[in-house]
Design a protein around this motif. Structure first.
Motif, short mmCIF file in Angstrom:
data_model
loop_
_atom_site.label_atom_id
_atom_site.label_comp_id
_atom_site.label_asym_id
_atom_site.label_seq_id
_atom_site.Cartn_x
_atom_site.Cartn_y
_atom_site.Cartn_z
N ALA A 105 0.83 -1.20 0.00
CA ALA A 105 0.00 0.00 0.00
C ALA A 105 0.87 1.26 0.00
O ALA A 105 0.57 2.24 -0.69
CB ALA A 105 -0.93 0.00 1.21
N LEU A 106 1.95 1.22 0.78
CA LEU A 106 2.88 2.36 0.75
C LEU A 106 3.51 2.48 -0.64
O LEU A 106 3.77 3.59 -1.13
CB LEU A 106 3.96 2.18 1.81
CG LEU A 106 3.48 2.23 3.26
CD1 LEU A 106 4.65 1.99 4.22
CD2 LEU A 106 2.82 3.56 3.57
N GLY A 107 3.75 1.32 -1.28
CA GLY A 107 4.27 1.35 -2.64
C GLY A 107 3.30 1.98 -3.62
O GLY A 107 3.69 2.73 -4.51
N VAL A 108 2.01 1.71 -3.44
CA VAL A 108 1.00 2.32 -4.31
C VAL A 108 0.99 3.84 -4.13
O VAL A 108 0.89 4.60 -5.10
CB VAL A 108 -0.39 1.72 -4.02
CG1 VAL A 108 -1.48 2.50 -4.74
CG2 VAL A 108 -0.43 0.25 -4.44
N GLY B 88 3.22 9.50 -10.44
CA GLY B 88 2.33 9.51 -11.59
C GLY B 88 2.22 8.17 -12.28
O GLY B 88 1.84 8.10 -13.46
N LYS B 89 2.54 7.09 -11.56
CA LYS B 89 2.49 5.74 -12.12
C LYS B 89 1.15 5.09 -11.79
O LYS B 89 0.59 5.30 -10.71
CB LYS B 89 3.61 4.88 -11.54
CG LYS B 89 5.01 5.40 -11.83
CD LYS B 89 5.46 4.96 -13.20
CE LYS B 89 6.91 5.34 -13.46
NZ LYS B 89 7.35 4.91 -14.79
N ARG B 90 0.67 4.25 -12.69
CA ARG B 90 -0.58 3.54 -12.47
C ARG B 90 -0.31 2.17 -11.85
O ARG B 90 0.61 1.47 -12.26
CB ARG B 90 -1.34 3.36 -13.79
CG ARG B 90 -2.66 2.62 -13.63
CD ARG B 90 -3.31 2.32 -14.97
NE ARG B 90 -4.51 1.50 -14.82
CZ ARG B 90 -4.51 0.19 -14.69
NH1 ARG B 90 -3.35 -0.47 -14.68
NH2 ARG B 90 -5.64 -0.48 -14.54
N CYS B 91 -1.14 1.76 -10.87
CA CYS B 91 -1.03 0.44 -10.24
C CYS B 91 -2.23 -0.41 -10.63
O CYS B 91 -3.32 0.10 -10.92
CB CYS B 91 -0.97 0.56 -8.72
SG CYS B 91 0.58 1.21 -8.12
N GLU B 92 -2.04 -1.72 -10.61
CA GLU B 92 -3.10 -2.66 -10.94
C GLU B 92 -4.23 -2.61 -9.93
O GLU B 92 -5.39 -2.86 -10.25
CB GLU B 92 -2.51 -4.08 -11.01
CG GLU B 92 -3.52 -5.18 -11.30
CD GLU B 92 -4.13 -5.06 -12.69
OE1 GLU B 92 -5.24 -5.60 -12.89
OE2 GLU B 92 -3.51 -4.43 -13.58
N ARG C 190 3.98 -5.60 -11.46
CA ARG C 190 4.81 -4.71 -10.66
C ARG C 190 5.01 -3.37 -11.38
O ARG C 190 5.01 -3.30 -12.60
CB ARG C 190 6.17 -5.35 -10.37
CG ARG C 190 6.10 -6.44 -9.30
CD ARG C 190 7.46 -7.11 -9.12
NE ARG C 190 7.55 -7.90 -7.91
CZ ARG C 190 7.14 -9.15 -7.80
NH1 ARG C 190 6.60 -9.75 -8.86
NH2 ARG C 190 7.28 -9.80 -6.67
N VAL C 191 5.22 -2.34 -10.60
CA VAL C 191 5.38 -0.99 -11.14
C VAL C 191 6.85 -0.78 -11.51
O VAL C 191 7.75 -0.97 -10.67
CB VAL C 191 4.96 0.07 -10.10
CG1 VAL C 191 5.17 1.48 -10.65
CG2 VAL C 191 3.51 -0.14 -9.68
N MET D 63 7.25 -3.19 0.55
CA MET D 63 7.08 -2.00 -0.28
C MET D 63 8.01 -2.08 -1.49
O MET D 63 7.58 -1.88 -2.64
CB MET D 63 7.37 -0.73 0.52
CG MET D 63 7.17 0.55 -0.28
SD MET D 63 7.56 2.04 0.67
CE MET D 63 7.18 3.32 -0.54
N TYR D 64 9.27 -2.37 -1.23
CA TYR D 64 10.26 -2.53 -2.31
C TYR D 64 9.84 -3.58 -3.31
O TYR D 64 10.05 -3.44 -4.53
CB TYR D 64 11.60 -2.88 -1.65
CG TYR D 64 12.57 -3.70 -2.46
CD1 TYR D 64 13.37 -3.12 -3.43
CD2 TYR D 64 12.72 -5.07 -2.22
CE1 TYR D 64 14.28 -3.88 -4.16
CE2 TYR D 64 13.62 -5.84 -2.94
CZ TYR D 64 14.39 -5.24 -3.91
OH TYR D 64 15.29 -6.00 -4.62
N ASP D 65 9.21 -4.66 -2.83
CA ASP D 65 8.87 -5.80 -3.67
C ASP D 65 7.79 -5.47 -4.70
O ASP D 65 7.61 -6.22 -5.66
CB ASP D 65 8.39 -6.95 -2.77
CG ASP D 65 8.64 -8.32 -3.40
OD1 ASP D 65 9.62 -8.46 -4.15
OD2 ASP D 65 7.85 -9.24 -3.14
N LEU D 66 7.08 -4.37 -4.52
CA LEU D 66 6.06 -3.98 -5.49
C LEU D 66 6.66 -3.49 -6.80
O LEU D 66 6.01 -3.51 -7.84
CB LEU D 66 5.17 -2.87 -4.89
CG LEU D 66 4.08 -2.29 -5.80
CD1 LEU D 66 3.03 -3.34 -6.15
CD2 LEU D 66 3.42 -1.08 -5.17
N PHE D 67 7.93 -3.09 -6.77
CA PHE D 67 8.51 -2.37 -7.91
C PHE D 67 9.47 -3.25 -8.71
O PHE D 67 10.10 -4.16 -8.19
CB PHE D 67 9.24 -1.12 -7.42
CG PHE D 67 8.32 -0.13 -6.76
CD1 PHE D 67 7.51 0.69 -7.53
CD2 PHE D 67 8.22 -0.06 -5.37
CE1 PHE D 67 6.64 1.59 -6.93
CE2 PHE D 67 7.37 0.83 -4.77
CZ PHE D 67 6.57 1.66 -5.54
#
Length: 417
Positions: A35-38, A45-49, A76-77, A99-103
């Motif tokens: 959620a912090l990653g989102v 300005g990046k879109r998340c799934e 992943r973003v 958080m890091y793992d989202l990217f």
């Protein structure tokens, strides 16, 4: 809320999503960091799934968390710039990692540690003024980890005054200056005066410090700290629990270094390479995921019922959490902690029960297990990163054997010779 035994800070916000003091669905804890990653993706300005609203909904409807986590990880973003994420020990090691793992992209991860590692020099050290253990160290094996001018994202479970974040930003900027430091936390309770200090540091150093949080507000504290001894939960002396040791060292890569406790105790058993204590790169992530999947397959076969507790220990949180999330339904996750909190059997109070024992790594440090009641679970898996002597495990083992588990599993990650 809970009462902390600490004259510097008398209160504790006990998270329902962090997986520390309160047992949670492991996917909910993984989504807390995501959620912090989102929020960070939105800042860029990046879109998340998955939207932030869907993530927050999963906190209160944990049965949806598995699906939402799968959707997030499938898309992943991708970050345009190299970005380093730093999770603060001990509470936010897993939060920062998730958080890091989202990217995807040229991302790096490191978590601070309280431990003293002999062969390595801490690239930065800083103080957390309100904590019981104030010194943070950063052991980046790759000396190039900070050798760029890309953003650094600092991850903690909460900001009360923000002093910890300001301390590390000053230390980082003195050695590895850059333009942007992002601070991400689940909670942000900074006062107007505290927020002004961030603006002052931005102006002093010519930098930007955007802050992200899931919840923000203000708090007012009255009264005096309570420093008397806590009332320990009652022990059940009879136990028929089967105790089993499961060795997972062959499933993971290790880093062989020695550590020394302040009282001089030397431990030469290897650490895991993939926890983030020594730094991770994007290229390490797939291998760690494969390791966790293989470990979960082994542990899933050892389950003895429908109610399973997976217990991380201290800073060792993300790997146990990720394994727990792959072990099937009916699994809850939490971790032991070094934070002393008063237990009170009261329905609106966060800490219902408490057990204390000497730390597995440093017997001079007291660790705690909270909110595990007798008969809550069928079995427990205790995740221990480094091999320690049997007598160091015995105090914790004595506690869990009295909590009504059918089977107690000691999950060891030390590689076999």
């Amino acid at each position: 809320m809970a009462a902390r035994m600490n004259k510097k800070r008398s209160f504790l916000f006990v998270s329902k999503v962090l997986g520390k003091h309160i047992p949670v669905n492991p996917h909910v804890s993984l989504l807390a960091g995501a959620a912090l990653g989102v929020l960070y993706a939105e800042l860029l300005g990046k879109r998340c799934e998955v939207s932030i609203d869907e993530l927050v909904q999963a906190f209160t409807e944990p049965e949806t968390a598995v699906n939402i986590y799968s959707r997030l990880m499938a898309q992943r973003v991708v970050l345009d710039k190299p970005t380093t994420f730093i999770g603060f020990a001990e509470t936010a090691t897993a939060l920062g990692h998730s958080m890091y793992d989202l990217f995807a992209g040229r991302t790096k991860f490191l978590h601070t540690t309280r431990e003293i590692i002999n062969e390595l020099e801490s690239v930065i050290s800083f103080e957390e003024e309100h904590s019981h253990a104030t010194s943070h160290r950063c052991y980046a094996v790759d000396p190039e980890l900070f050798q760029d001018d890309a953003p650094i994202v600092l991850v903690d479970d909460e900001m009360t005054t923000g002093k910890t974040a300001l301390n590390i930003i000053r230390e980082l900027h003195a050695s590895y200056p850059r333009q942007t430091y992002v601070v991400a936390s689940l909670l942000d309770w900074r006062s107007a005066a505290d927020r002004a200090k961030f603006v002052e540091l931005e102006q002093e150093l010519g930098i930007a410090i955007p802050c992200l949080s899931l919840l923000e507000g203000s708090i007012e504290v009255t009264g005096q700290p309570v420093l008397s001894e806590r009332e320990q939960a009652s022990q059940h002396t009879t136990s028929t629990a089967v105790v089993k040791t499961i060795e997972l060292g062959a499933e993971f890569e290790h880093r062989i270094v020695t550590s020394t406790t302040p009282d001089g105790f030397l431990n030469d058993k290897p650490y895991l390479a993939g926890t983030g204590r020594f730094g991770l790169l994007q290229s390490d992530n797939l291998r760690l995921e494969e390791n966790c999947t293989a470990a979960a397959s082994i542990l899933r076969q050892e389950r003895q019922g429908e109610r399973t507790l997976c217990l991380g220990t201290g800073e060792f949180m993300f790997v146990p959490m990720r394994i727990a999330s792959l072990m099937g339904e009916g699994v809850l996750y939490q971790s032991t902690t070094r934070s002393p909190v008063h237990p009170v059997k009261q329905t609106d109070y966060a800490i219902q029960s408490a057990y204390s024992y000497p730390s597995l790594d440093d017997p001079a440090v007291t660790n705690y297990l909270y909110n595990v009641q007798h008969g809550m679970y069928d079995d427990v898996f205790i995740f221990i990163e480094r091999e320690v002597r049997n007598e160091r495990i015995e105090p914790l083992l004595r506690i869990v054997k009295g909590l009504g588990f059918v089977q107690v599993n000691l999950v060891m990650f030390t590689s076999q010779p």
